[in-house]
Design a protein around this motif. Structure first.
Motif, PDB file in Angstrom:
ATOM      1  N   ALA A  15      -7.150   5.884  -4.702  1.00 50.74           N
ATOM      2  CA  ALA A  15      -7.611   6.103  -6.073  1.00 50.74           C
ATOM      3  C   ALA A  15      -6.873   5.242  -7.080  1.00 50.74           C
ATOM      4  CB  ALA A  15      -7.459   7.583  -6.443  1.00 50.74           C
ATOM      5  N   SER A  16      -5.676   4.789  -6.741  1.00 49.55           N
ATOM      6  CA  SER A  16      -4.872   3.981  -7.655  1.00 49.55           C
ATOM      7  C   SER A  16      -5.071   2.491  -7.386  1.00 49.55           C
ATOM      8  CB  SER A  16      -3.388   4.332  -7.497  1.00 49.55           C
ATOM      9  OG  SER A  16      -2.569   3.394  -8.150  1.00 49.55           O
ATOM     10  N   ALA A  17      -5.568   1.772  -8.391  1.00 53.78           N
ATOM     11  CA  ALA A  17      -5.741   0.325  -8.254  1.00 53.78           C
ATOM     12  C   ALA A  17      -4.393  -0.349  -8.036  1.00 53.78           C
ATOM     13  CB  ALA A  17      -6.422  -0.236  -9.508  1.00 53.78           C
ATOM     14  N   LEU A  18      -3.347   0.191  -8.660  1.00 54.65           N
ATOM     15  CA  LEU A  18      -2.009  -0.373  -8.503  1.00 54.65           C
ATOM     16  C   LEU A  18      -1.517  -0.210  -7.073  1.00 54.65           C
ATOM     17  CD1 LEU A  18       0.351  -1.718  -9.973  1.00 54.65           C
ATOM     18  CD2 LEU A  18       1.237   0.575 -10.490  1.00 54.65           C
ATOM     19  N   GLN A  19      -1.772   0.954  -6.477  1.00 48.76           N
ATOM     20  CA  GLN A  19      -1.387   1.183  -5.086  1.00 48.76           C
ATOM     21  C   GLN A  19      -2.129   0.226  -4.159  1.00 48.76           C
ATOM     22  OE1 GLN A  19       0.795   3.223  -3.616  1.00 48.76           O
ATOM     23  NE2 GLN A  19       1.441   4.550  -5.280  1.00 48.76           N
ATOM     24  N   ALA A  25      -0.671  -6.780  -1.126  1.00 52.83           N
ATOM     25  CA  ALA A  25       0.447  -7.724  -1.122  1.00 52.83           C
ATOM     26  C   ALA A  25       1.303  -7.567   0.131  1.00 52.83           C
ATOM     27  CB  ALA A  25       1.297  -7.528  -2.375  1.00 52.83           C
ATOM     28  N   VAL A  26       1.538  -6.306   0.535  1.00 53.83           N
ATOM     29  CA  VAL A  26       2.325  -6.049   1.743  1.00 53.83           C
ATOM     30  C   VAL A  26       1.585  -6.544   2.983  1.00 53.83           C
ATOM     31  CG1 VAL A  26       3.198  -4.218   3.251  1.00 53.83           C
ATOM     32  CG2 VAL A  26       3.620  -4.100   0.796  1.00 53.83           C
ATOM     33  N   GLU A 120       7.045  -2.775   8.485  1.00 56.70           N
ATOM     34  CA  GLU A 120       6.881  -3.082   9.909  1.00 56.70           C
ATOM     35  C   GLU A 120       6.196  -1.924  10.639  1.00 56.70           C
ATOM     36  OE1 GLU A 120       9.708  -3.321   8.302  1.00 56.70           O
ATOM     37  OE2 GLU A 120      10.322  -5.434   8.365  1.00 56.70           O
ATOM     38  N   GLU A 121       6.522  -0.691  10.207  1.00 56.68           N
ATOM     39  CA  GLU A 121       5.896   0.485  10.818  1.00 56.68           C
ATOM     40  C   GLU A 121       4.417   0.540  10.460  1.00 56.68           C
ATOM     41  OE1 GLU A 121       6.519   5.311  10.664  1.00 56.68           O
ATOM     42  OE2 GLU A 121       8.285   4.022  10.458  1.00 56.68           O
TER      43      GLU A 121
END
Length: 231
Positions: A15-19, A25-26, A120-121
């Motif tokens: 729901a969060s665009a920031l998330q 990026a990750v 990594e997980e």
């Protein structure tokens, strides 16, 4: 010519665009950590739209937050399974609970991971789920396994012990910590070593026991009695 590794296509639902931006990026760094590249094929902030996009895009893995508008993560997984889509579902959660885990598994999701898990997980979980495996974040698995073990009927049969003699004393210690759901940072603090050293010990331990990941290590430790419920 060397074989070309096929990228793993992902659909992100949060729901969060920031998330979602942070997760993209990750995931973009996955190619530098070995294994297939992780490619984001689509994203949404809505549960019902996640199901619609899964039908249209047919990603390898749908990575969804447990809490979404209109349909939560479990409902999304249930809809994907009911539609018989060739899409695996990995649920990320910020506030895990035993009830949420049971609902997630019951809905047909094949992965359950805490949002604060190391990257990594996360990479390992996505690749394992895409390959047809199932993943539950180790610290959650360590918490709920005693409940499952207590619910099992008593039996005189015991699993065949796994030979742990190949492990060094320190690797055995690390296995016990992993089975109790401790993170690398927590293990490093307990053993008074660096996190890099812990990662090395974990890698050697998994290789010697022929285990794919930490989740399998947790299950093995309980199966052979190295760690017992409540200890």
């Amino acid at each position: 010519m060397p074989d070309v590794v096929k990228p793993i296509r992902l659909l992100l639902a949060d729901a969060s665009a920031l998330q979602r931006s942070g997760l993209r990026a990750v995931l973009a760094e996955a190619g530098t950590h070995g294994g297939p590249e992780l490619v984001v094929a689509g994203e949404t902030g809505d549960g019902a739209e996640a199901v619609a996009l899964a039908r249209r895009l047919l990603p390898d893995v749908l990575v969804t937050d447990a809490a979404l508008p209109r349909m939560d993560g479990a409902a999304v997984a249930r809809a994907v399974v009911a539609a018989r889509l060739p899409v695996r579902v990995l649920i990320l959660t910020a506030h895990d609970s035993d009830e949420q885990l049971v609902a997630t598994i019951g809905a047909g999701a094949t992965g359950y991971l805490c949002k604060d898990a190391p990257q990594e997980e996360l990479f390992t979980a996505i690749r394992a789920v895409a390959a047809g495996g199932a993943v539950i974040t180790p610290r959650v698995l360590a918490r709920v396994l005693p409940r499952f073990a207590a619910a099992l009927p008593a039996s005189d049969s015991r699993p065949v012990p796994t030979d742990l003699r190949a492990l060094t004393g320190r690797e055995r210690e690390v296995l016990i910590h992993v089975a109790r759901g401790h993170t690398n940072a927590e293990i490093a603090e307990a053993l008074q070593v660096s996190e890099t050293t812990v990662k090395t010990h974990v890698g050697h331990m998994l290789a010697k026991l022929r285990l794919r990941d930490r989740t399998q290590a947790v299950v093995l430790a309980y199966e052979i009695g190295l760690v017992k419920p409540g200890t």
